[in-house]
Design an enzyme around this catalytic site. Structure first.
Site, PDB file in Angstrom:
ATOM      1  N   HIS A  12       0.829  -1.220   0.000  1.00  0.00           N
ATOM      2  CA  HIS A  12       0.000   0.000   0.000  1.00  0.00           C
ATOM      3  C   HIS A  12       0.868   1.276   0.000  1.00  0.00           C
ATOM      4  O   HIS A  12       0.606   2.214   0.737  1.00  0.00           O
ATOM      5  CB  HIS A  12      -0.963  -0.024   1.198  1.00  0.00           C
ATOM      6  N   HIS A  59      -1.629   4.313   9.790  1.00  0.00           N
ATOM      7  CA  HIS A  59      -0.249   4.776  10.021  1.00  0.00           C
ATOM      8  C   HIS A  59      -0.223   6.029  10.878  1.00  0.00           C
ATOM      9  O   HIS A  59       0.538   6.958  10.619  1.00  0.00           O
ATOM     10  CB  HIS A  59       0.444   5.030   8.687  1.00  0.00           C
ATOM     11  N   HIS A 196      10.093  -4.284   3.775  1.00  0.00           N
ATOM     12  CA  HIS A 196      10.553  -2.893   3.777  1.00  0.00           C
ATOM     13  C   HIS A 196      10.870  -2.421   5.188  1.00  0.00           C
ATOM     14  O   HIS A 196      10.292  -2.889   6.158  1.00  0.00           O
ATOM     15  CB  HIS A 196       9.580  -1.937   3.091  1.00  0.00           C
ATOM     16  N   GLU A 243       4.100  -5.797   8.391  1.00  0.00           N
ATOM     17  CA  GLU A 243       2.771  -5.561   7.796  1.00  0.00           C
ATOM     18  C   GLU A 243       2.238  -6.814   7.092  1.00  0.00           C
ATOM     19  O   GLU A 243       1.058  -6.863   6.733  1.00  0.00           O
ATOM     20  CB  GLU A 243       2.826  -4.396   6.798  1.00  0.00           C
TER      21      GLU A 243
HETATM   22  C1  DHB Z   1       6.176   2.958   2.194  1.00  0.00           C
HETATM   23  C2  DHB Z   1       5.606   1.719   2.415  1.00  0.00           C
HETATM   24  C3  DHB Z   1       4.568   1.573   3.333  1.00  0.00           C
HETATM   25  O1  DHB Z   1       3.965   0.395   3.642  1.00  0.00           O
HETATM   26  C4  DHB Z   1       4.070   2.679   4.010  1.00  0.00           C
HETATM   27  O2  DHB Z   1       3.047   2.514   4.853  1.00  0.00           O
HETATM   28  C5  DHB Z   1       4.651   3.929   3.795  1.00  0.00           C
HETATM   29  C6  DHB Z   1       5.702   4.075   2.890  1.00  0.00           C
HETATM   30  C7  DHB Z   1       7.302   3.161   1.225  1.00  0.00           C
HETATM   31  O3  DHB Z   1       7.901   2.179   0.760  1.00  0.00           O
HETATM   32  O4  DHB Z   1       7.581   4.310   0.888  1.00  0.00           O
HETATM   33 FE    FE Z   2       2.546   0.676   5.469  1.00  0.00          FE
END
Ligand code: DHB
Ligand code: FE
Length: 283
Positions: A12, A59, A196, A243
């Site tokens: 997302h 978030h 990530h 996540e």
């Molecule tokens: C990114 C990924 C995420 O899941 C999020 O909530 C905010 C930013 C990213 O990779 O920039």
């Molecule tokens: Fe996220």
């Protein structure tokens, strides 16, 4: 009775929303992404869910950016959900129309099934909901073609709910869906992940190989995939890799045996291994 028609997992990433909103989905890199999401848009057009239950993590948009309230699980109960202002104004995408009758039924069913769930009668939805909807329904829609019920999971502060807990919540959600007396087609989306890390020494960490193997497990051996510890997710896939529990919740809704209809990865998108998957029950 309401019917579960499928489960979809998708990252997302806010950048995808920004690129779509500013008409910059151009050039070889973004064209590969745009082509990769077409089968998911086609699946949606063919299967036409009446309601999408979007399992996502907030978030910090609703419960205090300084985390006044840390909530493990919550359900949207509202008539509608506006795109949240995440610091750049609200995204100019449609407001989500809810389904209060189904929300009330799900809240009741989950509580009776011993899942204590926060009920949010006012809720703005952040990129965890709006970006997946843009991915699945397109950038130029005047209104989303289905009703939306947000189901949020608190993963931005420790302690986080385990994969096992999320899987079992998925099972309970399935019971809730299938005991709703109206004929509705329901799809469940799990958003977020996969690998990530957005801050700290390991910012930028991506582990696409781990993600691919874990997705294989999620499809074929969900009982193993759900039991991956949060420590392993964080070690192998970065702090925000946790996540993945939203995908586990979505998987819990589905039968133990499923057909993987589609999978796509594009890496990196922003800091993330963008991942998309569509699952259907075998019968
Ligand atoms: C990114 C990924 C995420 O899941 C999020 O909530 C905010 C930013 C990213 O990779 O920039
Ligand atoms: Fe996220």
């Amino acid at each position: 009775m309401a019917k579960l028609i499928g489960g979809i997992g998708t990252s997302h990433i806010p950048t995808i929303g920004m690129v779509m909103d500013s008409d910059q989905m151009k050039g070889e890199y973004w064209e590969r992404f745009a082509n990769g999401i077409v089968p998911a848009r086609e699946w949606m057009k063919k299967n036409k869910p009446d309601v999408c239950i979007v399992v996502y993590n907030d978030h910090g948009s609703n419960f205090g950016i300084t985390l006044q309230n840390v909530i493990p699980f919550g359900l949207g109960m509202a008539k509608e959900y506006k795109p949240a202002d995440e610091g750049f104004g609200r995204r100019q995408v449609p407001t989500c129309k809810g389904n209060q009758e189904l929300s009330a039924h799900i809240a009741n069913s989950l509580l009776l099934d011993e899942f204590d769930i926060v009920q949010s009668h006012e809720l703005d939805v952040d990129h965890g909901v709006t970006v997946p909807l843009s991915i699945l329904f397109g950038e130029d829609v005047k209104q989303w073609p289905c009703e939306v019920i947000p189901l949020y999971v608190g993963v931005i502060q420790y302690p986080q709910p385990s994969g096992n807990r999320c899987y079992n919540l998925g099972k309970s959600l399935r019971k809730a869906i299938e005991s709703f007396p109206k004929d509705l087609k329901v799809a469940v989306l799990g958003t977020g992940g996969l690998s990530h890390q957005l801050q700290g020494e390991r910012a930028g960490l991506i582990n696409a190989e781990y993600d691919s193997k874990w997705l294989d497990k999620l499809v074929h051996e969900p009982l193993k995939a759900k039991d991956v510890s949060l420590v392993e997710f964080i070690r192998e896939t970065g702090s925000e890799g946790a996540e993945a529990v939203m995908w586990i919740l979505m998987r819990g809704v589905m039968d133990e045996e499923v057909n993987e209809v589609y999978r796509f990865m594009h890496s990196p998108v922003s800091n993330t291994n963008y991942s998309l998957m569509i699952l259907e029950n075998k019968n």
